[in-house]
Design an enzyme around this catalytic site. Sequence first.
Site, PDB file in Angstrom:
ATOM      1  N   ASP A 164      -3.937   2.357  -5.053  1.00  0.00           N
ATOM      2  CA  ASP A 164      -2.434   2.201  -4.217  1.00  0.00           C
ATOM      3  C   ASP A 164      -2.328   0.928  -3.730  1.00  0.00           C
ATOM      4  O   ASP A 164      -1.228   1.038  -2.735  1.00  0.00           O
ATOM      5  CB  ASP A 164      -2.354   3.578  -3.487  1.00  0.00           C
ATOM      6  CG  ASP A 164      -2.879   3.496  -2.307  1.00  0.00           C
ATOM      7  OD1 ASP A 164      -3.777   2.879  -2.135  1.00  0.00           O
ATOM      8  OD2 ASP A 164      -2.348   4.113  -1.339  1.00  0.00           O
ATOM      9  N   GLU A 165      -3.129  -0.026  -3.905  1.00  0.00           N
ATOM     10  CA  GLU A 165      -3.071  -0.996  -2.672  1.00  0.00           C
ATOM     11  C   GLU A 165      -3.529  -2.274  -3.674  1.00  0.00           C
ATOM     12  O   GLU A 165      -4.530  -2.473  -4.498  1.00  0.00           O
ATOM     13  CB  GLU A 165      -4.180  -0.804  -1.719  1.00  0.00           C
ATOM     14  CG  GLU A 165      -4.014  -1.817  -0.789  1.00  0.00           C
ATOM     15  CD  GLU A 165      -5.272  -1.531   0.053  1.00  0.00           C
ATOM     16  OE1 GLU A 165      -6.107  -0.597   0.056  1.00  0.00           O
ATOM     17  OE2 GLU A 165      -5.609  -2.254   1.009  1.00  0.00           O
ATOM     18  N   ASP A 186       0.714  -1.323  -0.060  1.00  0.00           N
ATOM     19  CA  ASP A 186      -0.069   0.016   0.072  1.00  0.00           C
ATOM     20  C   ASP A 186       1.077   1.315   0.057  1.00  0.00           C
ATOM     21  O   ASP A 186       1.777   1.316   0.759  1.00  0.00           O
ATOM     22  CB  ASP A 186      -0.895  -0.168   1.285  1.00  0.00           C
ATOM     23  CG  ASP A 186      -1.954   1.168   1.372  1.00  0.00           C
ATOM     24  OD1 ASP A 186      -3.149   0.811   1.458  1.00  0.00           O
ATOM     25  OD2 ASP A 186      -1.539   2.248   0.953  1.00  0.00           O
TER      26      ASP A 186
HETATM   27  P1  TTP Z   1      -4.992   5.151   1.369  1.00  0.00           P
HETATM   28  O1  TTP Z   1      -4.037   4.030   0.896  1.00  0.00           O
HETATM   29  O2  TTP Z   1      -6.227   4.795   2.369  1.00  0.00           O
HETATM   30  O3  TTP Z   1      -4.325   6.480   2.000  1.00  0.00           O
HETATM   31  P2  TTP Z   1      -3.109   6.925   1.620  1.00  0.00           P
HETATM   32  O4  TTP Z   1      -2.185   6.311   0.601  1.00  0.00           O
HETATM   33  O5  TTP Z   1      -3.307   8.483   1.287  1.00  0.00           O
HETATM   34  O6  TTP Z   1      -2.150   6.917   3.137  1.00  0.00           O
HETATM   35  P3  TTP Z   1      -1.609   5.735   3.962  1.00  0.00           P
HETATM   36  O7  TTP Z   1      -1.971   4.629   2.906  1.00  0.00           O
HETATM   37  O8  TTP Z   1      -0.227   6.166   3.888  1.00  0.00           O
HETATM   38  O9  TTP Z   1      -2.227   5.873   5.229  1.00  0.00           O
HETATM   39  O10 TTP Z   1      -5.773   5.696   0.190  1.00  0.00           O
HETATM   40  C1  TTP Z   1      -5.147   5.779  -1.022  1.00  0.00           C
HETATM   41  C2  TTP Z   1      -5.750   7.117  -1.729  1.00  0.00           C
HETATM   42  O11 TTP Z   1      -6.901   6.901  -2.031  1.00  0.00           O
HETATM   43  C3  TTP Z   1      -5.287   8.288  -1.161  1.00  0.00           C
HETATM   44  O12 TTP Z   1      -3.900   8.930  -1.411  1.00  0.00           O
HETATM   45  C4  TTP Z   1      -6.393   9.163  -1.561  1.00  0.00           C
HETATM   46  C5  TTP Z   1      -7.411   8.263  -1.852  1.00  0.00           C
HETATM   47  N1  TTP Z   1      -8.590   8.378  -0.953  1.00  0.00           N
HETATM   48  C6  TTP Z   1      -9.634   9.302  -1.009  1.00  0.00           C
HETATM   49  O13 TTP Z   1      -9.711   9.906  -2.009  1.00  0.00           O
HETATM   50  N2  TTP Z   1     -10.549   9.415   0.050  1.00  0.00           N
HETATM   51  C7  TTP Z   1     -10.420   8.751   0.885  1.00  0.00           C
HETATM   52  O14 TTP Z   1     -11.290   8.577   1.766  1.00  0.00           O
HETATM   53  C8  TTP Z   1      -9.482   7.718   1.286  1.00  0.00           C
HETATM   54  C9  TTP Z   1      -9.366   6.770   2.566  1.00  0.00           C
HETATM   55  C10 TTP Z   1      -8.468   7.658   0.103  1.00  0.00           C
HETATM   56 MG    MG Z   2      -2.057   4.098   0.891  1.00  0.00          MG
END
Ligand code: TTP
Ligand code: MG
Length: 349
Positions: A108-109, A10
Amino acid sequence: MGDRIILLLDMDAFFAMIEERENLQFQGKPVVVGADPKEGKGRGVVSTANYEARKYGIHSAMPISEAWRLCPKAVFLPVQGELYSQVSENIMEILRACTPLVEQVSLDEAYLDISFIGSFEKARELAEKLRKEIFTKEKLIASCGVASNKMVAKIACEKAKPNGILAVKPKETQAFLDSLSVRAIPGIGPKAEEKLKKFFGMQQVLIKKLKEASKQDLHTLFGVMGDEIYKKARARDDSPVVTKEEIKSIGKEHTFEKDTRDGEEIFPVFRKLASEVVSELRKGGFSFKTITVVCRFQGFETHTKSKSLKGPSQDWKLLQKEANLLLLRFLVENPKQVRLVGIRASLAP
Ligand code: TTP
Ligand code: MG
């Protein structure tokens, strides 16, 4: 299922890190990606914030006006969806180069089934190699969780963040879970946690404690979800890593403890199943074409009813409405007691 090795990768603060990469002058500053804050009057939400901005308490899905209030000097940027999708594809390509068994769950995962690698030591090395390659090619940071199933890999990745790897071997798994708050379990949010605190009469409930609740206790507290929570607390998760090409439909079903005709029992369960199907469709970015409802009556007599749309759709309200109508038809046409209900959405190619 034998011993599997699952890796979850992720990206850290994905949208925000891409923005930092593209605009070196933002590095080290708090960066918030999302709706226009309009000097604190904006009505949208935060998509994500970099780790610097998170120090101020800013997080995904928070109203942008609140983010502004918490840190007005942060760099506020709009979402550049196309750019992030392109970067996402590059990252998925890096992952697919080491195995075709990649299940992308969001931009992103992704989960990788790397059982072929043979040992957790080698799995950790692979995770490090992937993180380095992503950093070299994309100038972005990823975290990884490695475990014997998807759920534990996900929790391990959360614990590894930011910029880390956590590998939890099968033997260490239960001890690892036991020490964590119940909130670490996917599906246990603040409300479920509150119920558990009340149930145990404690300020904080660890997974070790949660295991003292019987299946029946959890069923009483959470209904259908309770059975899942019972399994998750014991690190039981057999769900396979499924590549997008393999997914033809998404379905959920529920067997009632006792056969029933009570609409007040059947419909809430059915609505829950439908919303689970919708949430999986959304997560995978899928469209559906056919909705099928299955009903098993007393004596194992099983019937299905389907509704096909003219074209692919992402109208989730429509899916729920049509599914409800199909179920209603079952109940009107067949006077028998119901043993199981299920809903399946066939994906549009
Ligand atoms: P995440 O992987 O949940 O968050 P992140 O990558 O920003 O941070 P981390 O994993 O380090 O905690 O989500 C991936 C992307 O998806 C995030 O960069 C932006 C988008 N996203 C939204 O647009 N709205 C949301 O509520 C969430 C959770 C994510
Ligand atoms: Mg992330």
